[in-house]
Design an enzyme around this catalytic site. Structure first.
Site, PDB file in Angstrom:
ATOM      1  N   PHE A 147       2.568 -10.259   7.917  1.00  0.00           N
ATOM      2  CA  PHE A 147       2.004 -10.396   9.263  1.00  0.00           C
ATOM      3  C   PHE A 147       0.885 -11.428   9.253  1.00  0.00           C
ATOM      4  CE2 PHE A 147      -2.063  -8.035   8.889  1.00  0.00           C
ATOM      5  CZ  PHE A 147      -1.868  -7.419   7.654  1.00  0.00           C
ATOM      6  N   THR A 182      -6.403   2.995  12.016  1.00  0.00           N
ATOM      7  CA  THR A 182      -6.152   1.571  12.230  1.00  0.00           C
ATOM      8  C   THR A 182      -5.184   1.388  13.390  1.00  0.00           C
ATOM      9  OG1 THR A 182      -5.256  -0.474  11.255  1.00  0.00           O
ATOM     10  CG2 THR A 182      -4.338   1.581  10.430  1.00  0.00           C
ATOM     11  N   ASP A 198     -11.486  -3.062   6.842  1.00  0.00           N
ATOM     12  CA  ASP A 198     -11.771  -4.327   7.506  1.00  0.00           C
ATOM     13  C   ASP A 198     -11.384  -5.430   6.522  1.00  0.00           C
ATOM     14  OD1 ASP A 198     -12.562  -5.577   9.880  1.00  0.00           O
ATOM     15  OD2 ASP A 198     -14.411  -6.225   8.932  1.00  0.00           O
ATOM     16  N   HIS A 256      -4.979  -8.151  -1.770  1.00  0.00           N
ATOM     17  CA  HIS A 256      -6.349  -7.675  -1.549  1.00  0.00           C
ATOM     18  C   HIS A 256      -6.349  -6.205  -1.143  1.00  0.00           C
ATOM     19  CE1 HIS A 256      -4.418  -9.035   2.027  1.00  0.00           C
ATOM     20  NE2 HIS A 256      -5.406  -8.746   2.844  1.00  0.00           N
ATOM     21  N   ASP A 258      -0.107 -14.304   6.674  1.00  0.00           N
ATOM     22  CA  ASP A 258       0.726 -14.257   5.456  1.00  0.00           C
ATOM     23  C   ASP A 258       1.545 -15.526   5.212  1.00  0.00           C
ATOM     24  OD1 ASP A 258      -0.184 -11.885   4.456  1.00  0.00           O
ATOM     25  OD2 ASP A 258       1.392 -10.665   5.331  1.00  0.00           O
TER      26      ASP A 258
HETATM   27  P1  ITT Z   1      -7.660  -2.508  12.551  1.00  0.00           P
HETATM   28  O1  ITT Z   1      -9.056  -3.095  12.703  1.00  0.00           O
HETATM   29  O2  ITT Z   1      -7.261  -1.635  13.703  1.00  0.00           O
HETATM   30  O3  ITT Z   1      -7.444  -1.858  11.215  1.00  0.00           O
HETATM   31  P2  ITT Z   1      -6.858  -5.305  12.647  1.00  0.00           P
HETATM   32  O4  ITT Z   1      -5.519  -5.997  12.567  1.00  0.00           O
HETATM   33  O5  ITT Z   1      -7.741  -5.639  13.819  1.00  0.00           O
HETATM   34  O6  ITT Z   1      -6.590  -3.727  12.591  1.00  0.00           O
HETATM   35  P3  ITT Z   1      -8.988  -6.212  10.915  1.00  0.00           P
HETATM   36  O7  ITT Z   1     -10.030  -5.922  11.929  1.00  0.00           O
HETATM   37  O8  ITT Z   1      -9.236  -5.786   9.495  1.00  0.00           O
HETATM   38  O9  ITT Z   1      -7.575  -5.547  11.293  1.00  0.00           O
HETATM   39  O10 ITT Z   1      -8.654  -7.746  11.025  1.00  0.00           O
HETATM   40  C1  ITT Z   1      -8.215  -8.418   9.953  1.00  0.00           C
HETATM   41  C2  ITT Z   1      -7.377  -9.572  10.412  1.00  0.00           C
HETATM   42  O11 ITT Z   1      -7.265 -10.436   9.246  1.00  0.00           O
HETATM   43  C3  ITT Z   1      -5.960  -9.181  10.770  1.00  0.00           C
HETATM   44  O12 ITT Z   1      -5.790  -8.929  12.144  1.00  0.00           O
HETATM   45  C4  ITT Z   1      -5.172 -10.389  10.301  1.00  0.00           C
HETATM   46  O13 ITT Z   1      -5.230 -11.396  11.289  1.00  0.00           O
HETATM   47  C5  ITT Z   1      -5.956 -10.845   9.070  1.00  0.00           C
HETATM   48  N1  ITT Z   1      -5.430 -10.197   7.845  1.00  0.00           N
HETATM   49  C6  ITT Z   1      -5.976  -9.181   7.138  1.00  0.00           C
HETATM   50  N2  ITT Z   1      -5.201  -8.801   6.121  1.00  0.00           N
HETATM   51  C7  ITT Z   1      -4.112  -9.602   6.188  1.00  0.00           C
HETATM   52  C8  ITT Z   1      -2.920  -9.684   5.423  1.00  0.00           C
HETATM   53  O14 ITT Z   1      -2.667  -8.872   4.416  1.00  0.00           O
HETATM   54  N3  ITT Z   1      -2.035 -10.609   5.782  1.00  0.00           N
HETATM   55  C9  ITT Z   1      -2.252 -11.451   6.809  1.00  0.00           C
HETATM   56  N4  ITT Z   1      -3.323 -11.435   7.580  1.00  0.00           N
HETATM   57  C10 ITT Z   1      -4.250 -10.496   7.283  1.00  0.00           C
END
Ligand code: ITT
Length: 186
Positions: free
Chosen positions: A140, A7, A64, A168, A143
């Site tokens: 982040f 990630t 994801d 989640h 949140d």
């Molecule tokens: P990787 O793909 O490199 O793992 P990413 O940040 O791009 O990192 P995702 O593709 O899974 O991760 O994107 C999910 C997005 O959804 C993430 O960038 C956040 O904007 C949001 N998100 C996911 N989980 C979250 C959480 O626990 N709290 C807040 N926002 C979240």
């Protein structure tokens, strides 16, 4: 016992380390990227896990995740990362202006794959609703906008340990960890 977690998001790593500690699983963080196809969370996580496990020739997990808002037809969903980088939390609050139904879910899918095998996925969901303004400096991305069901604090107001009790990501990572540790059978 160790697992490679691929990630580019350091917050995910912090949360995963915390959760895997209980299972005695050590997280090896690798930020080496992978192709994120256009599709549902399960498809993205499966494709990513297959891609990286064959490149590394080792077992890996990827995640994801996204925020799904009912009144916006489950937007931003699979576009969460892009939406966060562009319109951000303020943009979401604008879209939700005068919207009464504030139901939303965070969803996380962990994709696991070992070389030359089929991927396996684990889904975690947390129900909640969208706030009227941003609250809290912890966590982040979305949140500070998300009140988990039954809570008077947003994820942004909860420390990692508290968010990790029922997020989640917790649910998806825990399902994976149970399976990896006890049922994988290889
Ligand atoms: P990787 O793909 O490199 O793992 P990413 O940040 O791009 O990192 P995702 O593709 O899974 O991760 O994107 C999910 C997005 O959804 C993430 O960038 C956040 O904007 C949001 N998100 C996911 N989980 C979250 C959480 O626990 N709290 C807040 N926002 C979240």
């Amino acid at each position: 016992m160790k697992i490679n977690f691929i990630t580019g998001n350091k917050h995910k790593v912090k949360e995963a380390k915390h959760i895997f500690e209980n299972f005695g699983i050590e997280v090896q963080h690798l930020n080496i990227g992978y192709p994120e196809i256009q599709g549902e969370l399960i498809e993205v996580a499966s494709f990513g896990a297959v891609n990286v496990s064959s490149r590394l020739n080792e077992p890996v997990i990827v995640e994801d995740a996204g925020l799904f808002i009912k009144a916006l037809n489950w937007f931003p969903g699979v576009y969460s990362s892009y939406v966060q980088e562009t319109i951000g939390n303020k943009g979401i609050l604008k879209l939700m202006n005068n919207v009464n139904d504030r139901y939303a879910e965070f969803r996380s899918v962990i994709g696991f794959c070992k070389p030359n095998s089929e991927p396996v996925t684990f889904l975690g969901t947390v129900r909640g609703h969208i706030s009227f303004k941003e609250k809290g400096d912890f966590g982040f991305a979305f949140d500070p906008l998300f009140y988990p069901e039954g809570y008077k604090k947003t994820f942004g107001e909860l420390k990692t340990e508290e968010k990790n009790k029922f997020s989640h990501r917790r649910k998806a990572l825990e399902k994976f960890a149970m399976w990896y540790k006890y049922y994988r059978g290889d």
